[in-house]
Design a protein around this motif. Sequence first.
Motif, PDB file in Angstrom:
ATOM      1  N   LEU A 131       1.005  -1.230   0.096  1.00 51.28           N
ATOM      2  CA  LEU A 131       0.053   0.154  -0.081  1.00 51.28           C
ATOM      3  C   LEU A 131       0.963   1.115   0.054  1.00 51.28           C
ATOM      4  CD1 LEU A 131      -2.787   1.231   0.224  1.00 51.28           C
ATOM      5  CD2 LEU A 131      -2.590   1.133   2.804  1.00 51.28           C
ATOM      6  N   LEU A 132       1.764   1.308   1.034  1.00 52.65           N
ATOM      7  CA  LEU A 132       2.606   2.393   1.016  1.00 52.65           C
ATOM      8  C   LEU A 132       3.641   2.555  -0.053  1.00 52.65           C
ATOM      9  CD1 LEU A 132       3.360   2.447   4.707  1.00 52.65           C
ATOM     10  CD2 LEU A 132       1.920   3.687   3.672  1.00 52.65           C
ATOM     11  N   ARG A 138       3.421   4.168  -7.469  1.00 51.95           N
ATOM     12  CA  ARG A 138       2.372   3.876  -8.300  1.00 51.95           C
ATOM     13  C   ARG A 138       2.468   2.341  -8.766  1.00 51.95           C
ATOM     14  NH1 ARG A 138       1.664   8.447 -13.125  1.00 51.95           N
ATOM     15  NH2 ARG A 138       1.456  10.198 -11.575  1.00 51.95           N
ATOM     16  N   GLY A 139       3.541   1.710  -8.766  1.00 55.03           N
ATOM     17  CA  GLY A 139       3.722   0.250  -9.125  1.00 55.03           C
ATOM     18  C   GLY A 139       5.174  -0.188  -8.918  1.00 55.03           C
ATOM     19  N   MET A 140       5.170  -1.289  -8.478  1.00 55.49           N
ATOM     20  CA  MET A 140       6.685  -1.937  -8.170  1.00 55.49           C
ATOM     21  C   MET A 140       6.918  -3.128  -8.815  1.00 55.49           C
ATOM     22  SD  MET A 140       7.159  -0.738  -3.926  1.00 55.49           S
ATOM     23  CE  MET A 140       5.767  -1.634  -3.770  1.00 55.49           C
ATOM     24  N   ALA A 297       9.892  -0.978   0.567  1.00 53.33           N
ATOM     25  CA  ALA A 297       8.858  -0.862  -0.045  1.00 53.33           C
ATOM     26  C   ALA A 297       8.905   0.661  -0.398  1.00 53.33           C
ATOM     27  CB  ALA A 297       7.437  -1.402   0.527  1.00 53.33           C
ATOM     28  N   LEU A 298       9.027   1.436   0.616  1.00 53.15           N
ATOM     29  CA  LEU A 298       9.092   2.900   0.350  1.00 53.15           C
ATOM     30  C   LEU A 298      10.205   3.390  -0.492  1.00 53.15           C
ATOM     31  CD1 LEU A 298       8.302   4.119   4.227  1.00 53.15           C
ATOM     32  CD2 LEU A 298       6.829   4.488   2.147  1.00 53.15           C
ATOM     33  N   VAL A 363       3.363  -4.637  -8.547  1.00 49.65           N
ATOM     34  CA  VAL A 363       2.471  -4.859  -7.485  1.00 49.65           C
ATOM     35  C   VAL A 363       1.913  -3.332  -7.216  1.00 49.65           C
ATOM     36  CG1 VAL A 363       3.028  -6.987  -6.444  1.00 49.65           C
ATOM     37  CG2 VAL A 363       4.476  -5.076  -5.884  1.00 49.65           C
ATOM     38  N   THR A 364       0.864  -3.163  -6.900  1.00 44.83           N
ATOM     39  CA  THR A 364       0.083  -1.803  -6.635  1.00 44.83           C
ATOM     40  C   THR A 364      -0.201  -1.607  -5.190  1.00 44.83           C
ATOM     41  OG1 THR A 364      -2.041  -2.359  -7.587  1.00 44.83           O
ATOM     42  CG2 THR A 364      -0.138  -1.471  -9.167  1.00 44.83           C
ATOM     43  N   ALA A 365      -0.914  -0.422  -4.911  1.00 44.68           N
ATOM     44  CA  ALA A 365      -1.780   0.142  -3.768  1.00 44.68           C
ATOM     45  C   ALA A 365      -2.709  -0.877  -3.511  1.00 44.68           C
ATOM     46  CB  ALA A 365      -1.636   1.302  -3.912  1.00 44.68           C
ATOM     47  N   MET A 366      -3.388  -1.163  -4.617  1.00 37.83           N
ATOM     48  CA  MET A 366      -4.696  -1.903  -4.430  1.00 37.83           C
ATOM     49  C   MET A 366      -4.512  -3.354  -4.044  1.00 37.83           C
ATOM     50  SD  MET A 366      -6.707  -0.839  -8.004  1.00 37.83           S
ATOM     51  CE  MET A 366      -5.648  -1.041  -9.217  1.00 37.83           C
ATOM     52  N   HIS A 367      -3.340  -3.672  -4.507  1.00 36.48           N
ATOM     53  CA  HIS A 367      -3.087  -5.285  -4.135  1.00 36.48           C
ATOM     54  C   HIS A 367      -2.849  -5.231  -2.530  1.00 36.48           C
ATOM     55  CE1 HIS A 367      -1.531  -5.905  -8.428  1.00 36.48           C
ATOM     56  NE2 HIS A 367      -2.377  -6.715  -8.090  1.00 36.48           N
ATOM     57  N   GLY A 368      -2.196  -4.298  -2.043  1.00 35.72           N
ATOM     58  CA  GLY A 368      -1.963  -3.921  -0.564  1.00 35.72           C
ATOM     59  C   GLY A 368      -3.093  -3.870   0.119  1.00 35.72           C
TER      60      GLY A 368
END
Length: 384
Positions: A131-132, A138-140, A297-298, A363-368
């Motif tokens: 999420l963070l 935006r995406g990783m 992640a950050l 992977v994105t914030a929506m997945h989190g």
Amino acid sequence: MMTSLTSVKQYVGRTDIVRIALGWGAYVLVLLAHPLLAAPVAAPLLIVALGVIIGVILVCAFGVVKQAEALAHRLGDPYGSLVLTLSIVLIEVILISAVMLGPGEHATIARDSVMAVSMIILNLVIGLALLLGGLRHRGMAHNRTGTSAYLAMLVVLVALAFALPALIGRDGSYTLGQEIPIVILTLGIYAFFLFRQMGAQAGDFTEVDERLRRRTDAADASPRTGIRETLAVHRTEVLVRLALLVVTVVPIVLLSHDMAALLDDGLGRLGAPAALAGVLIAAIVFLPESLTAVRAALGGEAQRVVNLCHGALVSTVGLTIPAVLIIGMLTGQTVVLAESPANLLMLGVTLLLSVTTFAAKRVTAMHGAAHLAVFAVYVIVLFS
């Protein structure tokens, strides 16, 4: 000799010494105050004791994160993440084994501990990290081959640990004839996984995001060397930082288990379910790893998040289950591993969500957010 001491001192700061002294000093105080804390504790003393212990754990956790990040930078992944993961997991396995070898019946301690760790790591920690990190970047991108290997291991290990004994065991436990092949199979596949991860397939667990690679190349003018060359050149730094990490992380785990009785007492007064204490203790034990994962992640290091979180759970299940089964066989204790239908459903949903999440290239914030929602449902199950 003087040169050796000088080289050691450059990696050991005053803050490191203060953290170590604080952690071990707090543990000694808890031991000395054990008779007082073992009795029915007054509410004010209970709150103060828990507050002090949690505060010390937080201070030590940041010290562990510091050493883990330095080692990860020096060794590179997957070796850097493995150092932190195995140091925490091995201590946790030893403590669970010590509890089983102590007085009393502890038939479900392994099941309850590993279940709590599974839900915290796969949903709370990964959810918060994605999420963070997703909101910031935006995406990783992550290395899907390595992530798939972790998830393949987890599907097999979790099924052997929690689902199969409910179907073929007796009263939630494996029979003696079943325990021996399960122990051999679990240790065998885990050892093979580590052998490949640290050897021929080490590249499957490295970062693939081009933005990270460009940033790393710009920051590090020297060419990347192999693990053996790195250890030969930086042996003193690696050994000193590894020692600092272990010496700092041990009081975290010891204090978290010593405060189990205080948590049980406090939650009992509040009418909270007993299983919640296990969840809180597991969260504190893996706090250094959780902080490191969120910081990674950050920084956009999605594969490091995967290595830390999935690697920790693979090691936890792969080492804890064989250890408690062997102790059970040697001592004649019953080891109950089968989970309740509700928890099996939560594990199934979690694994399915994990496979779906990390099947994506980014992977994105929506997945989190989805993982955090599953953890919230797990908390609801705890109170039901």
